[in-house]
Write a protein that holds these residues in place. Structure first.
Motif, PDB file in Angstrom:
ATOM      1  N   VAL A  99       0.857  -1.181   0.000  1.00  0.00           N
ATOM      2  CA  VAL A  99       0.000   0.000   0.000  1.00  0.00           C
ATOM      3  C   VAL A  99       0.895   1.233   0.000  1.00  0.00           C
ATOM      4  O   VAL A  99       0.610   2.231  -0.648  1.00  0.00           O
ATOM      5  CB  VAL A  99      -0.937  -0.012   1.239  1.00  0.00           C
ATOM      6  N   THR A 100       2.022   1.144   0.702  1.00  0.00           N
ATOM      7  CA  THR A 100       2.968   2.248   0.816  1.00  0.00           C
ATOM      8  C   THR A 100       3.544   2.589  -0.553  1.00  0.00           C
ATOM      9  O   THR A 100       3.879   1.707  -1.334  1.00  0.00           O
ATOM     10  CB  THR A 100       4.133   1.867   1.762  1.00  0.00           C
ATOM     11  N   GLU A 101       3.679   3.899  -0.801  1.00  0.00           N
ATOM     12  CA  GLU A 101       4.253   4.347  -2.060  1.00  0.00           C
ATOM     13  C   GLU A 101       5.610   4.992  -1.844  1.00  0.00           C
ATOM     14  O   GLU A 101       5.955   5.405  -0.736  1.00  0.00           O
ATOM     15  CB  GLU A 101       3.300   5.325  -2.760  1.00  0.00           C
ATOM     16  N   GLY A 119       9.041  16.230 -12.038  1.00  0.00           N
ATOM     17  CA  GLY A 119       7.897  15.792 -11.252  1.00  0.00           C
ATOM     18  C   GLY A 119       8.158  14.445 -10.630  1.00  0.00           C
ATOM     19  O   GLY A 119       9.021  13.692 -11.085  1.00  0.00           O
ATOM     20  N   LEU A 120       7.418  14.170  -9.577  1.00  0.00           N
ATOM     21  CA  LEU A 120       7.549  12.900  -8.875  1.00  0.00           C
ATOM     22  C   LEU A 120       6.589  11.883  -9.472  1.00  0.00           C
ATOM     23  O   LEU A 120       5.452  12.216  -9.815  1.00  0.00           O
ATOM     24  CB  LEU A 120       7.237  13.096  -7.388  1.00  0.00           C
ATOM     25  N   ILE A 121       7.054  10.667  -9.585  1.00  0.00           N
ATOM     26  CA  ILE A 121       6.231   9.565 -10.060  1.00  0.00           C
ATOM     27  C   ILE A 121       6.086   8.621  -8.881  1.00  0.00           C
ATOM     28  O   ILE A 121       7.069   8.028  -8.423  1.00  0.00           O
ATOM     29  CB  ILE A 121       6.868   8.843 -11.277  1.00  0.00           C
ATOM     30  N   HIS A 122       4.870   8.516  -8.373  1.00  0.00           N
ATOM     31  CA  HIS A 122       4.636   7.658  -7.209  1.00  0.00           C
ATOM     32  C   HIS A 122       4.449   6.215  -7.661  1.00  0.00           C
ATOM     33  O   HIS A 122       3.688   5.941  -8.585  1.00  0.00           O
ATOM     34  CB  HIS A 122       3.427   8.162  -6.423  1.00  0.00           C
ATOM     35  N   ARG A 123       5.183   5.338  -7.018  1.00  0.00           N
ATOM     36  CA  ARG A 123       5.164   3.905  -7.327  1.00  0.00           C
ATOM     37  C   ARG A 123       4.985   3.146  -6.011  1.00  0.00           C
ATOM     38  O   ARG A 123       5.202   3.677  -4.936  1.00  0.00           O
ATOM     39  CB  ARG A 123       6.500   3.471  -7.954  1.00  0.00           C
ATOM     40  N   TYR A 124       4.642   1.867  -6.121  1.00  0.00           N
ATOM     41  CA  TYR A 124       4.539   1.043  -4.919  1.00  0.00           C
ATOM     42  C   TYR A 124       5.931   0.810  -4.334  1.00  0.00           C
ATOM     43  O   TYR A 124       6.892   0.558  -5.074  1.00  0.00           O
ATOM     44  CB  TYR A 124       3.867  -0.292  -5.227  1.00  0.00           C
ATOM     45  N   GLN A 125       6.045   0.866  -3.020  1.00  0.00           N
ATOM     46  CA  GLN A 125       7.316   0.648  -2.325  1.00  0.00           C
ATOM     47  C   GLN A 125       7.826  -0.774  -2.541  1.00  0.00           C
ATOM     48  O   GLN A 125       9.012  -0.996  -2.721  1.00  0.00           O
ATOM     49  CB  GLN A 125       7.125   0.935  -0.822  1.00  0.00           C
ATOM     50  N   ARG A 126       6.911  -1.743  -2.504  1.00  0.00           N
ATOM     51  CA  ARG A 126       7.278  -3.150  -2.697  1.00  0.00           C
ATOM     52  C   ARG A 126       6.353  -3.763  -3.745  1.00  0.00           C
ATOM     53  O   ARG A 126       5.167  -3.440  -3.803  1.00  0.00           O
ATOM     54  CB  ARG A 126       7.139  -3.926  -1.384  1.00  0.00           C
ATOM     55  N   VAL A 127       6.907  -4.652  -4.526  1.00  0.00           N
ATOM     56  CA  VAL A 127       6.110  -5.326  -5.546  1.00  0.00           C
ATOM     57  C   VAL A 127       6.593  -6.768  -5.688  1.00  0.00           C
ATOM     58  O   VAL A 127       7.785  -7.049  -5.558  1.00  0.00           O
ATOM     59  CB  VAL A 127       6.165  -4.544  -6.894  1.00  0.00           C
ATOM     60  N   LYS A 128       5.625  -7.663  -5.898  1.00  0.00           N
ATOM     61  CA  LYS A 128       5.957  -9.071  -6.160  1.00  0.00           C
ATOM     62  C   LYS A 128       5.366  -9.410  -7.526  1.00  0.00           C
ATOM     63  O   LYS A 128       4.200  -9.133  -7.796  1.00  0.00           O
ATOM     64  CB  LYS A 128       5.362  -9.977  -5.094  1.00  0.00           C
ATOM     65  N   ILE A 129       6.209  -9.975  -8.384  1.00  0.00           N
ATOM     66  CA  ILE A 129       5.750 -10.341  -9.719  1.00  0.00           C
ATOM     67  C   ILE A 129       5.994 -11.818  -9.991  1.00  0.00           C
ATOM     68  O   ILE A 129       6.809 -12.459  -9.320  1.00  0.00           O
ATOM     69  CB  ILE A 129       6.442  -9.512 -10.830  1.00  0.00           C
TER      70      ILE A 129
END
Length: 183
Positions: A99-101, A119-129
């Protein structure tokens, strides 16, 4: 050897198409993915990059070289120049994310985008693929921080999204509440 002349640039319409899933991993696909990996490795080597006029990058997606294939190569070195993240991903898909970005404080850049887009691009802090390797074996990959940002940038390319599409036009340099700089 791939060079900057092989990388298509914005506003080429191919960068805005959703890439096709790879049904069969043949030798041509493996060779293309290896060339993509070689580009990101070569682009981080100052002597090679200067000799061939390569812009440095840590990731390259197939649509960036005009291929309609869901595959990407990521290569990130530590301060000493040793690889710490080295992936060739076929048909990657997000299984879960935090949930954390997070964001890169300096913003993002792209080999296919010649202009600066502050500009800032907000992404997920953690990701599992889940993805396939070049032999067709399925595996899972969990990333956080900067490597997770790089992965999500490349996944966006596979869906026809460019990084600047994600910049908040009203408050481009304002971090979202709770978002932290990527480490």
């Amino acid at each position: 050897m791939l060079t900057m002349k092989d990388i298509i640039r914005d506003p080429d319409p191919n960068l805005r198409k959703k890439a096709a899933e790879i049904k069969e991993i043949n030798q041509e696909t493996v060779n293309q993915l290896r060339e993509m990996r070689d580009y990101v490795i070569n682009s981080q080597d100052e002597a090679v990059a200067e000799k061939y006029g390569l812009r440095p990058g840590v990731g390259l997606a197939a649509p960036q070289i005009g291929l309609d294939k869901r595959m990407t190569a990521i290569y990130i070195e530590d301060e000493e120049g040793s690889p710490i993240h080295d992936y060739m991903l076929i048909n990657p898909r997000v299984k879960s994310h935090s949930v954390t970005e997070t964001y890169l404080p300096a913003g993002e850049g792209c080999l296919s985008v010649d202009e600066d887009y502050p500009g800032l691009i907000h992404r997920y802090q953690r990701v599992k693929i889940k993805a396939l390797d070049i032999e067709g074996n399925e595996f899972e990959l969990k990333l956080s921080g900067v490597p997770a940002v790089v992965l999500q940038h490349e996944l966006d390319h596979l869906d026809g999204i460019l990084f600047y599409d994600r910049i908040d036009k009203d408050m481009p340099m304002e971090p979202k509440i709770g978002a932290r700089p990527a480490e």
